[in-house]
Design a protein around this motif. Structure first.
Motif, PDB file in Angstrom:
ATOM      1  N   TRP A  36       0.946  -1.057   0.245  1.00 53.31           N
ATOM      2  CA  TRP A  36      -0.235  -0.117  -0.090  1.00 53.31           C
ATOM      3  C   TRP A  36       0.988   1.587  -0.260  1.00 53.31           C
ATOM      4  O   TRP A  36       1.644   1.300   0.758  1.00 53.31           O
ATOM      5  CB  TRP A  36      -0.488   0.145   1.398  1.00 53.31           C
ATOM      6  N   ILE A  37       0.498   2.282  -1.122  1.00 52.59           N
ATOM      7  CA  ILE A  37       1.195   3.537  -1.031  1.00 52.59           C
ATOM      8  C   ILE A  37       0.052   4.720  -0.446  1.00 52.59           C
ATOM      9  O   ILE A  37      -1.065   4.633  -0.913  1.00 52.59           O
ATOM     10  CB  ILE A  37       1.781   3.613  -2.020  1.00 52.59           C
ATOM     11  N   TYR A  38       0.220   5.292   0.568  1.00 51.70           N
ATOM     12  CA  TYR A  38      -0.601   6.509   0.939  1.00 51.70           C
ATOM     13  C   TYR A  38       0.206   7.671   1.021  1.00 51.70           C
ATOM     14  O   TYR A  38       1.477   7.786   0.635  1.00 51.70           O
ATOM     15  CB  TYR A  38      -0.611   6.549   2.593  1.00 51.70           C
ATOM     16  N   GLY A  39      -0.484   8.205   0.453  1.00 53.59           N
ATOM     17  CA  GLY A  39       0.481   9.878   0.103  1.00 53.59           C
ATOM     18  C   GLY A  39       0.147  11.385   0.403  1.00 53.59           C
ATOM     19  O   GLY A  39      -2.261  11.042   1.186  1.00 53.59           O
ATOM     20  N   ILE A  40      -0.045  12.347   0.967  1.00 53.82           N
ATOM     21  CA  ILE A  40      -0.415  13.479   1.305  1.00 53.82           C
ATOM     22  C   ILE A  40      -0.203  14.837  -0.002  1.00 53.82           C
ATOM     23  O   ILE A  40       1.441  14.242   0.178  1.00 53.82           O
ATOM     24  CB  ILE A  40      -0.627  13.913   3.199  1.00 53.82           C
ATOM     25  N   SER A  41      -0.321  15.761   0.429  1.00 49.58           N
ATOM     26  CA  SER A  41      -0.371  16.979  -0.419  1.00 49.58           C
ATOM     27  C   SER A  41       0.068  17.707   0.790  1.00 49.58           C
ATOM     28  O   SER A  41      -0.849  18.136   1.796  1.00 49.58           O
ATOM     29  CB  SER A  41      -0.701  17.174  -0.989  1.00 49.58           C
ATOM     30  N   ILE A  42       1.476  19.210   0.898  1.00 50.44           N
ATOM     31  CA  ILE A  42       1.456  19.829   1.646  1.00 50.44           C
ATOM     32  C   ILE A  42       1.907  21.194   1.399  1.00 50.44           C
ATOM     33  O   ILE A  42       3.182  21.080   0.154  1.00 50.44           O
ATOM     34  CB  ILE A  42       2.654  19.780   3.109  1.00 50.44           C
ATOM     35  N   SER A  43       0.643  22.162   1.159  1.00 48.88           N
ATOM     36  CA  SER A  43       1.364  24.015   0.660  1.00 48.88           C
ATOM     37  C   SER A  43       0.952  24.601   1.744  1.00 48.88           C
ATOM     38  O   SER A  43       0.175  24.146   2.121  1.00 48.88           O
ATOM     39  CB  SER A  43       0.917  23.834  -0.595  1.00 48.88           C
ATOM     40  N   ASN A  44       1.460  25.525   1.968  1.00 50.03           N
ATOM     41  CA  ASN A  44       0.489  26.775   2.189  1.00 50.03           C
ATOM     42  C   ASN A  44      -0.464  27.142   1.387  1.00 50.03           C
ATOM     43  O   ASN A  44      -1.478  28.104   2.836  1.00 50.03           O
ATOM     44  CB  ASN A  44       1.902  28.233   2.119  1.00 50.03           C
ATOM     45  N   SER A  45      -1.244  26.798   0.962  1.00 45.59           N
ATOM     46  CA  SER A  45      -2.494  26.729   0.715  1.00 45.59           C
ATOM     47  C   SER A  45      -3.760  25.856   0.790  1.00 45.59           C
ATOM     48  O   SER A  45      -4.837  26.123   1.251  1.00 45.59           O
ATOM     49  CB  SER A  45      -2.385  27.179  -0.590  1.00 45.59           C
ATOM     50  N   ARG A  46      -3.058  24.594   1.426  1.00 47.72           N
ATOM     51  CA  ARG A  46      -3.527  23.118   1.075  1.00 47.72           C
ATOM     52  C   ARG A  46      -3.061  22.552   1.585  1.00 47.72           C
ATOM     53  O   ARG A  46      -2.026  22.054   1.158  1.00 47.72           O
ATOM     54  CB  ARG A  46      -4.423  23.206  -0.337  1.00 47.72           C
ATOM     55  N   CYS A  47      -3.517  21.876   2.867  1.00 51.34           N
ATOM     56  CA  CYS A  47      -2.977  20.128   2.573  1.00 51.34           C
ATOM     57  C   CYS A  47      -3.664  19.256   2.424  1.00 51.34           C
ATOM     58  O   CYS A  47      -5.531  19.565   3.057  1.00 51.34           O
ATOM     59  CB  CYS A  47      -2.453  20.412   3.955  1.00 51.34           C
ATOM     60  N   ALA A  48      -3.661  18.187   2.349  1.00 50.33           N
ATOM     61  CA  ALA A  48      -4.928  17.055   2.042  1.00 50.33           C
ATOM     62  C   ALA A  48      -4.170  15.618   1.856  1.00 50.33           C
ATOM     63  O   ALA A  48      -2.973  15.343   1.358  1.00 50.33           O
ATOM     64  CB  ALA A  48      -5.074  17.730   1.002  1.00 50.33           C
ATOM     65  N   VAL A  49      -4.900  14.555   2.171  1.00 45.67           N
ATOM     66  CA  VAL A  49      -4.980  13.106   2.252  1.00 45.67           C
ATOM     67  C   VAL A  49      -4.370  12.919   0.587  1.00 45.67           C
ATOM     68  O   VAL A  49      -5.828  13.323   0.032  1.00 45.67           O
ATOM     69  CB  VAL A  49      -5.683  12.622   2.350  1.00 45.67           C
ATOM     70  N   LEU A  50      -3.824  12.067  -0.276  1.00 43.15           N
ATOM     71  CA  LEU A  50      -3.742  12.138  -1.743  1.00 43.15           C
ATOM     72  C   LEU A  50      -5.108  11.136  -1.757  1.00 43.15           C
ATOM     73  O   LEU A  50      -4.833   9.762  -0.863  1.00 43.15           O
ATOM     74  CB  LEU A  50      -2.766  12.672  -1.933  1.00 43.15           C
ATOM     75  N   GLU A  51      -5.898  11.182  -2.892  1.00 35.50           N
ATOM     76  CA  GLU A  51      -6.682  10.242  -2.885  1.00 35.50           C
ATOM     77  C   GLU A  51      -6.319   9.266  -4.231  1.00 35.50           C
ATOM     78  O   GLU A  51      -5.916   7.962  -4.203  1.00 35.50           O
ATOM     79  CB  GLU A  51      -8.561  10.915  -3.676  1.00 35.50           C
ATOM     80  N   ASP A  52      -5.120  10.171  -5.348  1.00 34.23           N
ATOM     81  CA  ASP A  52      -4.901   9.042  -6.018  1.00 34.23           C
ATOM     82  C   ASP A  52      -3.480   8.820  -6.507  1.00 34.23           C
ATOM     83  O   ASP A  52      -3.338  10.873  -5.669  1.00 34.23           O
ATOM     84  CB  ASP A  52      -5.265  10.002  -7.632  1.00 34.23           C
TER      85      ASP A  52
END
Length: 117
Positions: A36-52
């Motif tokens: 399994w691979i899980y991902g998150i995106s971090i930026s000063n405008s938005r942080c989110a758990v990646l769906e794809d």
């Protein structure tokens, strides 16, 4: 695992002072557990758990799910787990410092301070 990543993202949103550390463009962080691979995106405008999950990430942390959960809950620091050979990382030194800072400063588990009488 997803629950812990959502908690991390919530902590990123609730701690406004950390946004000064976050980059303008999204920083992609992958956690790889077995198949399994899980991902998150971090930026000063938005942080989110990646769906794809995109094939390219700025930094990858690989290990057993329990070890990654102990990292996400603040029980262990990333550098300690890497030194012990429990987790493996892929990415540069600056991304390593960034990820360690974000994980440590957003940890949900805060140890009680020591009182000296």
């Amino acid at each position: 695992m997803r629950l812990y990543l959502e908690e991390l993202v919530d902590q990123c949103h609730s701690r406004y002072h950390l946004r000064l550390l976050f980059p303008d463009s999204p920083f992609i962080l992958h956690f790889q557990c077995s198949d399994w691979i899980y991902g998150i995106s971090i930026s000063n405008s938005r942080c989110a758990v990646l769906e794809d999950i995109m094939p390219e990430a700025h930094f990858v942390i690989e290990g057993e799910e329990g070890d990654i959960i102990s990292l996400l809950t603040g029980e262990e620091r990333l550098s300690q787990l890497v030194e012990k050979g429990i987790l493996e990382v892929r990415g540069g030194y600056r991304p390593l410092l960034f990820v360690e800072s974000v994980l440590w400063l957003t940890r949900s588990r805060v140890k009680e301070p020591v009182k000296v009488s």
